[in-house]
Design an enzyme around this catalytic site. Sequence first.
Site, mmCIF file in Angstrom:
data_model
loop_
_atom_site.group_PDB
_atom_site.id
_atom_site.type_symbol
_atom_site.label_atom_id
_atom_site.label_comp_id
_atom_site.label_asym_id
_atom_site.label_seq_id
_atom_site.Cartn_x
_atom_site.Cartn_y
_atom_site.Cartn_z
ATOM 1 N N SER A 179 0.828 -1.236 0.055
ATOM 2 C CA SER A 179 -0.107 -0.014 0.140
ATOM 3 C C SER A 179 0.895 1.238 -0.013
ATOM 4 O O SER A 179 0.580 2.162 -0.622
ATOM 5 C CB SER A 179 -0.844 -0.072 1.257
ATOM 6 O OG SER A 179 -1.976 -1.069 1.133
ATOM 7 N N LEU A 222 -9.094 11.330 -2.048
ATOM 8 C CA LEU A 222 -10.438 11.137 -2.926
ATOM 9 C C LEU A 222 -11.411 11.080 -1.920
ATOM 10 O O LEU A 222 -12.468 11.311 -1.904
ATOM 11 C CB LEU A 222 -10.205 10.254 -3.914
ATOM 12 C CG LEU A 222 -11.384 9.827 -4.812
ATOM 13 C CD1 LEU A 222 -11.788 11.303 -5.514
ATOM 14 C CD2 LEU A 222 -11.176 8.758 -5.804
ATOM 15 N N SER A 278 -17.739 4.804 -2.222
ATOM 16 C CA SER A 278 -17.869 4.210 -3.764
ATOM 17 C C SER A 278 -18.394 5.317 -4.677
ATOM 18 O O SER A 278 -18.475 5.044 -5.799
ATOM 19 C CB SER A 278 -18.888 2.916 -3.612
ATOM 20 O OG SER A 278 -18.313 1.987 -2.686
ATOM 21 N N TRP A 316 -9.668 7.817 5.539
ATOM 22 C CA TRP A 316 -9.163 6.575 5.127
ATOM 23 C C TRP A 316 -8.130 6.664 4.099
ATOM 24 O O TRP A 316 -7.667 6.101 3.163
ATOM 25 C CB TRP A 316 -10.069 5.735 4.589
ATOM 26 C CG TRP A 316 -11.364 5.195 5.450
ATOM 27 C CD1 TRP A 316 -12.518 5.481 5.316
ATOM 28 C CD2 TRP A 316 -10.989 4.800 6.658
ATOM 29 N NE1 TRP A 316 -13.358 5.066 6.290
ATOM 30 C CE2 TRP A 316 -12.472 4.346 7.255
ATOM 31 C CE3 TRP A 316 -10.105 4.063 7.450
ATOM 32 C CZ2 TRP A 316 -12.597 4.124 8.534
ATOM 33 C CZ3 TRP A 316 -10.387 3.663 8.844
ATOM 34 C CH2 TRP A 316 -11.847 3.698 9.106
ATOM 35 N N GLU A 373 -10.327 1.011 -2.955
ATOM 36 C CA GLU A 373 -10.059 1.223 -4.347
ATOM 37 C C GLU A 373 -10.972 0.329 -5.136
ATOM 38 O O GLU A 373 -10.631 -0.276 -6.055
ATOM 39 C CB GLU A 373 -8.536 0.869 -4.807
ATOM 40 C CG GLU A 373 -7.541 1.909 -3.947
ATOM 41 C CD GLU A 373 -6.130 1.832 -4.477
ATOM 42 O OE1 GLU A 373 -6.091 1.268 -5.630
ATOM 43 O OE2 GLU A 373 -5.255 1.955 -3.503
ATOM 44 N N THR A 413 -14.819 -1.468 -4.100
ATOM 45 C CA THR A 413 -15.437 -2.780 -3.252
ATOM 46 C C THR A 413 -15.698 -3.869 -4.284
ATOM 47 O O THR A 413 -15.966 -3.601 -5.712
ATOM 48 C CB THR A 413 -16.837 -2.442 -2.433
ATOM 49 O OG1 THR A 413 -17.674 -2.152 -3.609
ATOM 50 C CG2 THR A 413 -16.601 -1.283 -1.555
#
Length: 388
Positions: A95, A135, A142, A166, A367, A369
């Site tokens: 990550s 973002l 989502s 997050w 990134e 679901t």
Amino acid sequence: MTTRPLDLLDVDALHSQEELAIRAVVRRVVDDHVRPNVAEWYEQGQVPVRDLAREFAKVGLLGMHLHGYGCAGASAVAYGLACLELEAGDSGARSLVSVQGSLAMFAIWKFGSDEQKDEWLPRMAAGDAIGCFGLTEPDHGSDPASMSTRARRDGSDWILSGGKMWITNAPVADVAVVWARTEDGISGFAVPMDTPGVTAREVHHKLSLRASCTGEIVLDDVRLPASAQLPAARGLKAPLSCLTEARYGIVWGALGAARDSLHTALDYAGTREQFGRPIAGFQLTQAKLADAAVELQKGYLLALHLGRRADQGVLRPEQVSVGKLNNVREALAIARQCRTILGANGISAEYPVMRHAANLETVLTYEGTSEIHLLVIGQALTGIAAFS
């Protein structure tokens, strides 16, 4: 004679010597700098991001698939192999590299001005500056098109207000690529994290991806010069293209967690004795191992196919969705299955399997679901968008 999982179909024969050499270098870095410490990092919920970034930079891992500005310019397949080896150590290590290179650096590299590229990319490639990608919001994950963060003009300046949640690397980042709604649509901004009005708070009490630094970014009327705007980033397509870059790395990375889990289970099953013999000799254990190995092979072949298409410049976003959906879903199933082979020892930090399984719960979500990727694939098959 035994066969290691990825030797079952001799997949190394599908790679060039250069690709295998890059894999060997990354594997050594992970063995030296991640594996000896990651269980402690995970338990403490802390990771030395800057130290790791500098070690990764020494072998060209940061922005490795980008060209110029001190980046390695490696192929998509080579980058994928690096992601696999990193995540075999821990999803947090992959990550870090993914967010730094495929999100923050890629956004500046693709959409930034020459001045922004010169200012940030060489330092980020060297691990001297850490980037993050803003973002996701507390109420908009989502559905990024509904983001609440706003950027408004004030003379020649921009004023940013809102919050992001997050965000990997945020608490230690030097620059954030922040996406905001303007009167002309979605725009991106390179925001130095020491700008007045910018606050980063670390997210604590995570039960997954604990060897990764995660934070919240608060933007309180942050004043930025016009030069902070990414000039070529217009509309939601820009941040989504960055996500496609990062998702491609996940297609490979998840396989690393699965491979490490399966290697651990194989070694354990060969030495753990019950009823007078190793548990590897029981039919049910062999069935678990065989199923896991088959799914790992299939996922690898899928990742390699997507990588070759990326290197040919013909990889499409929905194809990346196929890879992310399948490989993370199967990697999680493999890790869970391997945990059962270790029995009670499977929940001990002495073994990496439970850590991989917990991490993959996050990888399954971030990134895109599984549900979102299913809908992306469904739209490609039917021509009908079913997102709302």
